[in-house]
Enzyme design. Structure first.
Site, PDB file in Angstrom:
ATOM      1  N   GLU A 173       0.721  -1.185   0.162  1.00 26.70           N
ATOM      2  CA  GLU A 173      -0.124   0.036   0.020  1.00 26.70           C
ATOM      3  C   GLU A 173       0.758   1.313   0.025  1.00 26.70           C
ATOM      4  OE1 GLU A 173      -2.629  -0.637   3.564  1.00 26.70           O
ATOM      5  OE2 GLU A 173      -3.992  -1.933   2.051  1.00 26.70           O
ATOM      6  N   GLU A 376      -5.345  -8.392  -0.999  1.00 20.19           N
ATOM      7  CA  GLU A 376      -5.828  -8.496   0.385  1.00 20.19           C
ATOM      8  C   GLU A 376      -7.424  -8.207   0.034  1.00 20.19           C
ATOM      9  OE1 GLU A 376      -4.526  -5.602   3.287  1.00 20.19           O
ATOM     10  OE2 GLU A 376      -2.434  -5.997   2.540  1.00 20.19           O
TER      11      GLU A 376
HETATM   12  C1  BGP Z   1      -4.301  -3.182   5.165  1.00 16.88           C
HETATM   13  C2  BGP Z   1      -2.972  -3.731   5.577  1.00 16.88           C
HETATM   14  C3  BGP Z   1      -2.988  -4.991   6.394  1.00 16.88           C
HETATM   15  C4  BGP Z   1      -4.315  -5.518   6.977  1.00 16.88           C
HETATM   16  C5  BGP Z   1      -5.528  -4.934   6.491  1.00 16.88           C
HETATM   17  C6  BGP Z   1      -6.589  -4.802   7.410  1.00 16.88           C
HETATM   18  O1  BGP Z   1      -4.180  -1.691   5.232  1.00 16.88           O
HETATM   19  O2  BGP Z   1      -2.222  -3.827   4.555  1.00 16.88           O
HETATM   20  O3  BGP Z   1      -1.725  -5.225   7.232  1.00 16.88           O
HETATM   21  O4  BGP Z   1      -4.221  -5.227   8.414  1.00 16.88           O
HETATM   22  O5  BGP Z   1      -5.097  -3.426   6.222  1.00 16.88           O
HETATM   23  O6  BGP Z   1      -6.774  -3.793   8.346  1.00 16.88           O
HETATM   24  P1  BGP Z   1      -6.798  -4.005   9.803  1.00 16.88           P
HETATM   25  O7  BGP Z   1      -5.845  -4.980  10.416  1.00 16.88           O
HETATM   26  O8  BGP Z   1      -6.587  -2.715  10.292  1.00 16.88           O
HETATM   27  O9  BGP Z   1      -8.375  -4.404   9.987  1.00 16.88           O
END
Ligand code: BGP
Length: 478
Positions: A173, A376
């Protein structure tokens, strides 16, 4: 569907490995982040304090359990797993000359175990994390020297694992650096922090953010250039925070705002990573914001030479934007926006919008014409095991099913989708809140928000469902 469609899960080192300061690992930024909650921010502390709880120190003990975890993933039938290498496990201080052999051995084992179960590793080289020392001594990505430290690290691991890993994502990201305040965390610029601070409210300096982002983009390009020399079959991906930001109304000003947001928040980086150029829109934005990037003579040429092979992104939710000040807001992955009256939200107020994924795939593919990979996607939810420790997570099944369906539709529309990775396929702690209770996994981990639990793994209902869904998805689209 192409026979080699990659379908699997995604993890990040700092959210699962644990093993803090074990086998020579140095402190990373993530090791200085306390646990927070849905409405209480995680703190970044300059030193490790006894009265705080730091969830990354134990993670879900993937470091100790990876063989058992990979076995479960093998049984699940996935053919790919996205994971990240912890930079500070390999170069504990970031500016070391010699890598830590114990760290390298750990990932040798991890990748060998992937292959044992027919799982293709997709490796993120920097997942919003860096050796903490680099933030103290060089102010993170702001100092140009960090490019060389990073390239030393990436070439070391690419050389080491050249026969084990084919797919590489230089940064997670990367466009997160564009977000006000949050971007300061992403670039590791903590100069003004005295003691501790809410990680999302670090004092913002757009000129420092964009200069640091330029260094990250150069570091990515150099990694691609050197990587292709290490192994010509390597495939590199841009990894962007995928955003769908609808106009709140059909008011022309809302529509215009949505387009302007997207031009900068997503395309600023995508154009550099994929086309190797800062577009006129990007340079005009910098000019209007009085930001002058300091560049060396061959920077633009490096960006041109180090472009990626595929477009990968994270996608969880959509938001809306309005030219008027609205008060009804929603959260989202690092950025929120106005509430969409047509969509439901998760317990953490992230909007659920599978059509948004279809839309994003179509739009980004039309713009860039390179293969797309969703690296993701998933639902963060509280799971409640019953008295027999059975977890019936139908909500998660619905969420994944609808998103897989959106991908199929995009493929029918002609988008070249090469893979889908389910975020947090094994429960891990949340990046934004540091909570364990925000679970994404198909595999439950018995652990609470304060690190109490047996760490025992348990297949959820969604695990069994996904096992079948993978086969169906691949069979019906071959
Ligand atoms: C993204 C990240 C991940 C992951 C995901 C979900 O921004 O790359 O590492 O954590 O978000 O977010 P969260 O864990 O805050 O729910």
């Amino acid at each position: 569907m192409k026979k080699n469609f990659l379908i699997g899960g995604a993890l990040a080192a700092q959210q699962c490995e644990g093993a803090y300061q074990t086998d020579g690992k140095g402190d990373a930024i993530s090791d200085h982040l306390t646990a927070g909650g849905h409405h209480s921010p995680r703190l970044l502390t300059k030193t490790i304090k006894e009265h705080h709880y730091y969830p990354s120190h134990r993670g879900i003990e993937f470091y100790q359990n990876f063989e058992e975890d990979m076995k479960l993933l093998g049984e699940l039938g996935i053919n790919a797993l996205r994971l990240s290498i912890s930079w500070s496990r390999i170069f504990p201080n970031g500016d070391d000359l010699i890598p830590n052999e114990d760290g390298l051995i750990f990932y040798d084992h991890v990748f060998d175990t992937c292959h044992k179960y027919g799982i293709e590793p997709i490796v993120t080289l920097c997942h919003n994390d860096m050796p903490y020392n680099l933030t103290e001594k060089y102010h993170g990505w702001y100092d140009r020297q960090t490019i060389e430290f990073y390239v030393n690290y990436t070439t070391t691991v690419m050389e080491r694992y050249k026969h084990k890993v084919k797919y590489w994502l230089p940064f997670n990201e990367i466009n997160g650096a564009i977000i006000e305040h949050v971007g300061m965390f992403m670039i590791g610029y903590f100069k003004e922090i005295q003691d501790e601070i809410d990680m999302h409210h670090i004092p913002d300096h757009p000129d420092i953010r964009f200069q640091s982002l330029h260094h990250m983009l150069l570091a990515s390009a150099k990694t691609v250039m050197y990587g292709k020399k290490i192994h010509p079959d390597f495939q590199f991906g841009a990894m962007l925070l995928g955003m769908v930001n609808y106009p709140y109304t059909c008011h022309p000003k809302d529509n215009l705002l949505a387009l302007q947001n997207e031009n900068i928040f997503v395309d600023y980086c995508a154009d550099v990573l994929i086309k190797g150029t800062y577009t006129n829109i990007a340079t005009a934005y910098l000019k209007t914001h009085h930001i002058t990037l300091e560049m060396e003579q061959d920077d633009l040429e490096i960006l041109k030479k180090g472009t990626v092979d595929f477009y990968s992104f994270s996608y969880y939710s959509s938001t809306t934007c309005s030219h008027q000040a609205l008060t009804d807001t929603v959260y989202g992955n690092l950025i929120g926006g106005n509430k969409n009256p047509y969509l439901k939200e998760t317990e953490w107020n992230w909007t659920m919008d599978p059509d948004g994924l279809h839309y994003l795939l179509l739009k980004s593919y039309k713009k860039y014409h390179i293969p797309m990979m969703i690296v993701e996607n998933g639902l963060g939810a509280n799971d409640h095991p019953d008295e027999n420790f059975i977890i019936c997570d139908d909500y998660r099944i619905n969420y994944i099913q609808e998103h897989l369906c959106a991908i199929k539709k995009a493929m029918e529309d002609g988008v070249d989708v090469m893979g889908y990775m389910l975020w947090g396929i094994i429960d891990l702690m949340s990046a934004s809140t540091g909570e364990m209770s925000k679970r994404y996994g198909l595999i439950y981990v018995d652990l609470d928000n304060r690190g109490h639990g047996t760490f025992q793994r348990k297949k959820k209902k969604s695990y069994h469902w996904f096992q079948k869904a993978i086969k169906e998805f691949i069979n019906t689209h071959e």
